[in-house]
Design a protein around this motif. Sequence first.
Motif, mmCIF file in Angstrom:
data_model
loop_
_atom_site.group_PDB
_atom_site.id
_atom_site.type_symbol
_atom_site.label_atom_id
_atom_site.label_comp_id
_atom_site.label_asym_id
_atom_site.label_seq_id
_atom_site.Cartn_x
_atom_site.Cartn_y
_atom_site.Cartn_z
ATOM 1 N N ILE A 23 0.858 -1.178 0.000
ATOM 2 C CA ILE A 23 0.000 0.000 0.000
ATOM 3 C C ILE A 23 0.898 1.233 0.000
ATOM 4 O O ILE A 23 1.763 1.370 0.874
ATOM 5 C CB ILE A 23 -0.943 0.029 1.216
ATOM 6 N N TYR A 24 0.709 2.109 -0.972
ATOM 7 C CA TYR A 24 1.549 3.304 -1.095
ATOM 8 C C TYR A 24 0.805 4.508 -0.524
ATOM 9 O O TYR A 24 -0.364 4.759 -0.859
ATOM 10 C CB TYR A 24 1.907 3.560 -2.560
ATOM 11 N N LEU A 25 1.493 5.257 0.330
ATOM 12 C CA LEU A 25 0.869 6.385 1.003
ATOM 13 C C LEU A 25 1.668 7.659 0.762
ATOM 14 O O LEU A 25 2.898 7.636 0.676
ATOM 15 C CB LEU A 25 0.793 6.133 2.512
ATOM 16 N N GLU A 26 0.949 8.771 0.661
ATOM 17 C CA GLU A 26 1.570 10.093 0.589
ATOM 18 C C GLU A 26 1.188 10.855 1.846
ATOM 19 O O GLU A 26 0.005 11.032 2.139
ATOM 20 C CB GLU A 26 1.083 10.837 -0.648
ATOM 21 N N ILE A 27 2.190 11.277 2.623
ATOM 22 C CA ILE A 27 1.933 12.027 3.843
ATOM 23 C C ILE A 27 1.512 13.447 3.468
ATOM 24 O O ILE A 27 2.234 14.158 2.771
ATOM 25 C CB ILE A 27 3.178 12.057 4.747
ATOM 26 N N GLN A 28 0.357 13.870 3.943
ATOM 27 C CA GLN A 28 -0.165 15.184 3.591
ATOM 28 C C GLN A 28 0.418 16.304 4.446
ATOM 29 O O GLN A 28 0.468 17.453 4.021
ATOM 30 C CB GLN A 28 -1.694 15.193 3.724
ATOM 31 N N SER A 29 0.853 15.964 5.656
ATOM 32 C CA SER A 29 1.405 16.982 6.555
ATOM 33 C C SER A 29 2.589 16.403 7.315
ATOM 34 O O SER A 29 2.412 15.535 8.171
ATOM 35 C CB SER A 29 0.335 17.467 7.549
ATOM 36 N N LEU A 30 3.794 16.870 6.964
ATOM 37 C CA LEU A 30 4.973 16.415 7.694
ATOM 38 C C LEU A 30 4.969 16.906 9.133
ATOM 39 O O LEU A 30 5.516 16.253 10.023
ATOM 40 C CB LEU A 30 6.239 16.899 6.984
ATOM 41 N N ASP A 31 4.340 18.054 9.380
ATOM 42 C CA ASP A 31 4.271 18.577 10.749
ATOM 43 C C ASP A 31 3.499 17.629 11.656
ATOM 44 O O ASP A 31 3.912 17.350 12.790
ATOM 45 C CB ASP A 31 3.623 19.962 10.771
ATOM 46 N N SER A 32 2.362 17.110 11.170
ATOM 47 C CA SER A 32 1.577 16.188 11.997
ATOM 48 C C SER A 32 2.312 14.873 12.197
ATOM 49 O O SER A 32 2.257 14.274 13.271
ATOM 50 C CB SER A 32 0.196 15.945 11.372
ATOM 51 N N MET A 33 3.047 14.433 11.178
ATOM 52 C CA MET A 33 3.847 13.220 11.325
ATOM 53 C C MET A 33 4.975 13.438 12.320
ATOM 54 O O MET A 33 5.280 12.572 13.142
ATOM 55 C CB MET A 33 4.412 12.796 9.970
ATOM 56 N N MET A 59 0.007 1.172 14.761
ATOM 57 C CA MET A 59 -0.296 2.060 13.639
ATOM 58 C C MET A 59 -1.362 1.400 12.777
ATOM 59 O O MET A 59 -1.213 0.243 12.387
ATOM 60 C CB MET A 59 0.969 2.339 12.809
ATOM 61 N N ARG A 60 -2.425 2.137 12.480
ATOM 62 C CA ARG A 60 -3.518 1.594 11.689
ATOM 63 C C ARG A 60 -3.834 2.521 10.526
ATOM 64 O O ARG A 60 -3.844 3.741 10.680
ATOM 65 C CB ARG A 60 -4.772 1.422 12.559
ATOM 66 N N LEU A 61 -4.096 1.928 9.372
ATOM 67 C CA LEU A 61 -4.606 2.666 8.220
ATOM 68 C C LEU A 61 -6.119 2.554 8.260
ATOM 69 O O LEU A 61 -6.677 1.451 8.195
ATOM 70 C CB LEU A 61 -4.059 2.079 6.915
ATOM 71 N N CYS A 62 -6.791 3.684 8.403
ATOM 72 C CA CYS A 62 -8.250 3.641 8.549
ATOM 73 C C CYS A 62 -8.843 4.921 7.952
ATOM 74 O O CYS A 62 -8.151 5.719 7.322
ATOM 75 C CB CYS A 62 -8.637 3.480 10.021
ATOM 76 N N LYS A 63 -10.134 5.080 8.140
ATOM 77 C CA LYS A 63 -10.828 6.271 7.665
ATOM 78 C C LYS A 63 -11.521 6.956 8.836
ATOM 79 O O LYS A 63 -12.084 6.300 9.709
ATOM 80 C CB LYS A 63 -11.866 5.908 6.596
ATOM 81 N N LYS A 64 -11.485 8.263 8.823
ATOM 82 C CA LYS A 64 -12.235 9.070 9.784
ATOM 83 C C LYS A 64 -12.878 10.209 9.008
ATOM 84 O O LYS A 64 -12.196 10.926 8.282
ATOM 85 C CB LYS A 64 -11.320 9.617 10.883
ATOM 86 N N GLY A 65 -14.184 10.333 9.152
ATOM 87 C CA GLY A 65 -14.891 11.354 8.384
ATOM 88 C C GLY A 65 -14.809 11.125 6.893
ATOM 89 O O GLY A 65 -14.845 12.079 6.115
ATOM 90 N N GLY A 66 -14.654 9.849 6.507
ATOM 91 C CA GLY A 66 -14.575 9.515 5.093
ATOM 92 C C GLY A 66 -13.217 9.767 4.461
ATOM 93 O O GLY A 66 -13.060 9.567 3.251
ATOM 94 N N LYS A 67 -12.222 10.179 5.252
ATOM 95 C CA LYS A 67 -10.887 10.472 4.716
ATOM 96 C C LYS A 67 -9.870 9.488 5.293
ATOM 97 O O LYS A 67 -9.936 9.144 6.476
ATOM 98 C CB LYS A 67 -10.478 11.905 5.051
ATOM 99 N N ILE A 116 -3.312 11.443 5.193
ATOM 100 C CA ILE A 116 -2.560 10.802 4.111
ATOM 101 C C ILE A 116 -3.405 10.758 2.840
ATOM 102 O O ILE A 116 -4.599 11.029 2.855
ATOM 103 C CB ILE A 116 -2.146 9.355 4.475
ATOM 104 N N LYS A 117 -2.749 10.391 1.767
ATOM 105 C CA LYS A 117 -3.414 10.078 0.508
ATOM 106 C C LYS A 117 -2.947 8.695 0.086
ATOM 107 O O LYS A 117 -1.748 8.413 0.074
ATOM 108 C CB LYS A 117 -3.063 11.099 -0.570
ATOM 109 N N VAL A 118 -3.887 7.816 -0.207
ATOM 110 C CA VAL A 118 -3.542 6.474 -0.677
ATOM 111 C C VAL A 118 -3.311 6.539 -2.179
ATOM 112 O O VAL A 118 -4.173 6.986 -2.934
ATOM 113 C CB VAL A 118 -4.653 5.459 -0.342
#
Length: 230
Positions: A15-25, A40-48, A73-75
């Motif tokens: 699964i390839y992920l793009e981190i949307q905010s390095l600050d939050s990471m 660590m879990r890959l999931c959805k919250k609020g549909g995102k 993130i962006k999948v």
Amino acid sequence: IFSDYRIESNNQNEIYLEIQSLDSMHRALKSAAEASWLIMRLCKKGGKPILSLDIRVATMSNRETLIVQDIAIKVLKPSEMNSFTEPLCPEPPVYIVLPPLESMKSVIERLKNLDGKIRIRMNRAGELRLKTVCDPAVIEVEWRGCNNPNLEDEETRRAREEEPPNTFHSVSIASKNLARFLTSYAMGKVCIACVCPGHSVIFYVYIGSFRNPGGIMTFYVPAFDDEDDE
């Protein structure tokens, strides 16, 4: 990095992920620095899609508390990953182990406000210099006694031995790019840097120990196509 994991996908369980905010990471990894365990879990919250980190840490009273950190993130589709290729770089003339990234970050935060460009210079005598120009002043910060790891192949190493160890190699890069890279200090304790003159700086951040890393993150920072006074 993880002792137990499960990854399931239609793309060979990758699964390839793009981190949307390095600050939050960065905040999440700082919270996990002293964790007794982490999930660590890959999931959805609020549909995102998000990466959700459940972090258990000890309090001052020796009790454990649970901290939850979410990273936007962006999948990515497998077809999108085909556009990401490792850049071809010239053979670096020198490798050096950087000082603690956290201490470097405090220096760079000051220098980047003076000029948009920083010149990185290093040699095989364990010397590292950062220079910026703020007319009419020139400011240079120096570290000595850094280690020079032997990462070259045997042929390259023999060729380098003919060069005096105190010969500097350098590149100029955008100070904001260097500052952005240094936010990775929470992810690893050891970082090796090398310069490819006229091309780039490459940073290798070791997660865990240098001899037995849990992983290595590689950062490529492009250089300005210029030469200034050494």
